[in-house]
Scaffold this motif. Structure first.
Motif, mmCIF file in Angstrom:
data_model
loop_
_atom_site.group_PDB
_atom_site.id
_atom_site.type_symbol
_atom_site.label_atom_id
_atom_site.label_comp_id
_atom_site.label_asym_id
_atom_site.label_seq_id
_atom_site.Cartn_x
_atom_site.Cartn_y
_atom_site.Cartn_z
ATOM 1 N N GLY A 21 0.678 -1.415 0.187
ATOM 2 C CA GLY A 21 -0.148 -0.049 -0.515
ATOM 3 C C GLY A 21 0.996 1.465 0.376
ATOM 4 O O GLY A 21 0.366 2.473 -0.445
ATOM 5 N N LEU A 22 2.142 1.160 0.777
ATOM 6 C CA LEU A 22 2.911 2.328 0.709
ATOM 7 C C LEU A 22 3.827 2.907 -0.777
ATOM 8 O O LEU A 22 3.776 4.013 -1.016
ATOM 9 N N LEU A 23 3.887 1.040 -1.348
ATOM 10 C CA LEU A 23 4.482 1.145 -2.891
ATOM 11 C C LEU A 23 3.187 2.243 -3.537
ATOM 12 O O LEU A 23 3.870 2.944 -4.425
ATOM 13 N N ALA A 24 2.167 1.322 -3.385
ATOM 14 C CA ALA A 24 1.222 2.260 -4.292
ATOM 15 C C ALA A 24 0.962 3.872 -4.292
ATOM 16 O O ALA A 24 0.676 4.669 -4.825
ATOM 17 N N LEU A 25 0.887 3.896 -2.667
ATOM 18 C CA LEU A 25 1.009 5.550 -1.939
ATOM 19 C C LEU A 25 2.029 6.769 -3.258
ATOM 20 O O LEU A 25 1.857 7.738 -3.352
ATOM 21 N N SER A 26 2.855 5.728 -3.090
ATOM 22 C CA SER A 26 3.832 6.833 -3.206
ATOM 23 C C SER A 26 4.486 6.260 -4.943
ATOM 24 O O SER A 26 3.989 7.615 -5.449
ATOM 25 N N THR A 27 4.028 5.415 -5.751
ATOM 26 C CA THR A 27 3.951 5.811 -6.714
ATOM 27 C C THR A 27 2.470 6.286 -7.564
ATOM 28 O O THR A 27 2.867 7.444 -8.490
ATOM 29 N N GLY A 28 1.523 6.200 -7.137
ATOM 30 C CA GLY A 28 0.582 7.051 -7.248
ATOM 31 C C GLY A 28 0.971 8.831 -7.473
ATOM 32 O O GLY A 28 0.816 9.432 -8.054
ATOM 33 N N ALA A 29 2.106 9.060 -6.101
ATOM 34 C CA ALA A 29 1.973 10.677 -6.143
ATOM 35 C C ALA A 29 3.182 11.003 -7.314
ATOM 36 O O ALA A 29 2.510 11.877 -7.595
ATOM 37 N N LEU A 30 3.892 9.855 -7.580
ATOM 38 C CA LEU A 30 4.493 10.513 -8.232
ATOM 39 C C LEU A 30 4.409 10.699 -10.066
ATOM 40 O O LEU A 30 4.541 10.933 -11.031
ATOM 41 N N GLU A 31 3.042 9.468 -10.085
ATOM 42 C CA GLU A 31 2.530 9.708 -11.495
ATOM 43 C C GLU A 31 1.487 10.935 -11.425
ATOM 44 O O GLU A 31 1.975 11.321 -12.345
ATOM 45 N N VAL A 117 2.920 1.882 -13.658
ATOM 46 C CA VAL A 117 1.283 2.068 -14.459
ATOM 47 C C VAL A 117 1.351 0.124 -14.332
ATOM 48 O O VAL A 117 0.333 0.112 -13.719
ATOM 49 N N GLY A 118 2.436 -0.637 -13.916
ATOM 50 C CA GLY A 118 2.201 -1.989 -14.228
ATOM 51 C C GLY A 118 2.278 -2.740 -12.605
ATOM 52 O O GLY A 118 2.544 -3.717 -12.851
ATOM 53 N N ALA A 119 2.867 -1.083 -11.845
ATOM 54 C CA ALA A 119 3.184 -2.098 -10.387
ATOM 55 C C ALA A 119 1.640 -2.565 -10.349
ATOM 56 O O ALA A 119 2.110 -3.603 -9.219
ATOM 57 N N LEU A 120 0.111 -1.803 -10.408
ATOM 58 C CA LEU A 120 -0.996 -2.628 -9.447
ATOM 59 C C LEU A 120 -0.877 -3.719 -10.287
ATOM 60 O O LEU A 120 -0.656 -4.722 -8.779
ATOM 61 N N VAL A 142 -7.198 -1.974 -0.468
ATOM 62 C CA VAL A 142 -7.201 -0.936 -0.424
ATOM 63 C C VAL A 142 -5.443 -1.351 -0.857
ATOM 64 O O VAL A 142 -5.449 0.469 -0.889
ATOM 65 N N VAL A 143 -4.938 -1.431 -1.438
ATOM 66 C CA VAL A 143 -3.686 -1.001 -2.193
ATOM 67 C C VAL A 143 -4.610 0.339 -3.696
ATOM 68 O O VAL A 143 -3.455 1.236 -4.080
ATOM 69 N N SER A 144 -5.107 -0.121 -4.079
ATOM 70 C CA SER A 144 -5.762 0.518 -5.394
ATOM 71 C C SER A 144 -5.945 1.242 -4.422
ATOM 72 O O SER A 144 -6.192 2.912 -5.297
ATOM 73 N N GLY A 145 -6.949 1.370 -3.616
ATOM 74 C CA GLY A 145 -7.249 2.781 -3.479
ATOM 75 C C GLY A 145 -6.710 3.685 -2.870
ATOM 76 O O GLY A 145 -6.531 5.302 -3.427
ATOM 77 N N ALA A 321 -11.940 10.890 -0.608
ATOM 78 C CA ALA A 321 -12.895 10.033 -1.041
ATOM 79 C C ALA A 321 -12.918 9.155 -1.830
ATOM 80 O O ALA A 321 -12.666 7.936 -1.836
ATOM 81 N N ALA A 322 -10.985 9.571 -2.948
ATOM 82 C CA ALA A 322 -11.011 8.551 -3.658
ATOM 83 C C ALA A 322 -9.867 7.605 -2.960
ATOM 84 O O ALA A 322 -10.343 6.210 -2.919
ATOM 85 N N THR A 323 -9.366 8.445 -1.847
ATOM 86 C CA THR A 323 -8.838 6.790 -0.865
ATOM 87 C C THR A 323 -9.377 5.963 -0.318
ATOM 88 O O THR A 323 -8.964 4.592 -0.130
#
Length: 466
Positions: A21-31, A117-120, A142-145, A321-323
């Motif tokens: 989840g932390l990895l998803a959060l940081s990659t989402g921010a960088l994206e 984008v391939g991380a998910l 959780v990871v997607s959110g 809301a998105a989270t």
């Protein structure tokens, strides 16, 4: 003769899911840091508007190309192994972007970052192999959110960081977070066994044709507002796009190991999920583009002339809301089924878009509307993702979810370009303010497009799985 039975994969705990989840959060921010800072980057790097448009879509294009390959390699060689390698490429891309002195170097960094984008789908491969179906739905949610939430955090923080520190730091900070989270995943997450190994090579012809399709599609959408002045160019691009699509379909059908498995896409549950994801994300992307523009607009009798800091504050409820939508979508799919969750989300989003078209005279109208759209999008995409990930064979998890993610990327790219085209066409000559009717038209079109998803939603199966 004794037969060796492979040991079952180790069960992951909350710490491992938290690391993903932390990895998803940081990659989402960088994206997401580029989108809200395009005007700043155009000024600092002396970019034209066409170059700014290219910069805004190059990550999406490379992400759409990398995602199917990442899912396939994750299924074949093990999700964790490929995920860590992929994040090393992303970290290198973020570093290049942070140090970029000019546009060509920055474009190179964005191309490398597109691997994120391939991380998910790789995260879903890992979760699916270590958790039972019910728990994996919640974990995937959780990871997607957190990925969606990270994207909103990046949009909110990029401007202030770039203005107070520099544009270099808006890339450097999330890149450091990505590198740290990757090390955490490598240490905590147990290895998952490789899946099928069919021995087939990479579908390079399919990859090249798909890349040509995406680039041509973006050019068609970018030139659409100027169709009257350049009809021949636009017509040639449309013809080229049709030829590339036909060639790509033919190549994928004949490939031994196609980049995008059209046979899987032909399954009713699969193509319905892809169509729904594309339509929902297209409507969402139009709102994501139009709402901040309307907050910044300084038209006579409409718009609010908000600063970058104020716009970030106004978008915060949407980020929250998105989270929350990710885990809620996973839980809702587990309890009520994807049909109920997606149907509810589509109705909420369509009504919110139409309401924004009719009423947008106060800031709170935009704040509430954007929050409802973000919530509905998260519920829909997460439900579609989780139901798809748990409805196919375990070894097909990466391929199936990558198809959903490609649909998501295409929906966002097309929706954003359509929103920009509408405002460009609706801006009078010699004026810097788009007409209010352009915003109204954009919200109405987005609502109408999203509403068509109801026809597909009605055909989904009712149960807890797709």
């Amino acid at each position: 003769m004794t037969t060796t039975v492979p040991a079952p994969p180790a069960r992951v705990g909350k710490a491992a899911v938290g690391a993903l989840g932390l990895l998803a959060l940081s990659t989402g921010a960088l994206e997401s840091v580029v989108s809200p800072t395009i005007p700043l980057l155009e000024r600092e790097l002396d970019m034209s508007q066409s170059e700014g448009a290219l910069l805004s879509i190059v990550l999406l294009i490379t992400g759409a190309l990398v995602t199917p390959l990442a899912g396939k390699f994750g299924d074949r060689y093990g999700g964790k192994r490929v995920l860590v390698l992929l994040m090393a490429v992303v970290s290198a891309g973020g570093t290049v972007s942070a140090l970029a002195p000019n546009l060509p170097v920055l474009l190179l960094g964005q191309v490398l970052q597109g691997a994120m984008v391939g991380a998910l789908p790789l995260s879903f491969v890992v979760v699916r192999r270590h958790l039972p179906a019910g728990e994996s739905k919640v974990a995937i949610g959780v990871v997607s959110g957190l990925f969606v939430g990270g994207g909103m955090v990046g949009m909110l923080c990029a401007g202030p960081v770039a203005e107070q520190l520099s544009r270099h730091w808006m890339f450097a900070l999330p890149t450091l977070a990505v590198a740290g989270a990757t090390l955490l995943v490598h240490r905590i997450m147990p290895d998952d066994p490789p899946g099928r190994a069919d021995g087939a090579g990479i579908d390079w012809p399919g990859l090249l044709l798909l890349s040509g399709m995406l680039v041509t599609l973006m050019l068609v959408l970018a030139l659409a507002p100027e169709a009257g002045s350049q009809p021949l160019v636009l017509g040639c691009l449309v013809a080229l796009l049709a030829a590339l699509v036909a060639g790509w379909v033919r190549v994928e059908r004949r490939a031994a190991a196609p980049m995008v498995d059209l046979r899987m896409l032909a399954r009713p549950a699969m193509w319905k999920a892809c169509v729904l994801t594309f339509v929902i994300c297209l409507g969402t992307a139009m709102a994501v583009y139009l709402v901040p523009q309307l907050l910044d607009e300084r038209g006579e009798g409409y718009g609010f002339g908000a600063s970058a800091t104020e716009i970030g504050f106004f978008l915060l409820p949407g980020a929250i809301a998105a989270t929350l939508a990710g885990p809620l979508g996973g839980i809702g799919d587990r309890r009520f089924g994807s049909r109920a969750v997606v149907g509810t989300g589509v109705v909420v989003m369509a009504l919110s878009l139409v309401a924004l078209a009719a009423v947008h005279s106060e800031i709170w109208h935009l704040v509430v509307g954007k929050a409802l759209i973000a919530l509905a999008n998260g519920l829909c995409v997460t439900a579609l993702m989780t139901s798809t990930a748990t409805a196919v064979d375990r070894d097909d998890t990466g391929i199936a979810t990558s198809l959903i993610l490609v649909s998501r990327v295409l929906g966002y790219a097309v929706g954003g370009q359509l929103g920009g085209a509408l405002l460009t066409a609706g801006t009078p000559a010699g004026s810097q303010a788009a007409a209010e009717s352009a915003y109204v038209t954009g919200f109405v079109i987005a609502g109408a497009v999203v509403s068509t998803a109801l026809f597909v939603t009605r055909t989904l199966r009712k149960g807890a799985t797709a």
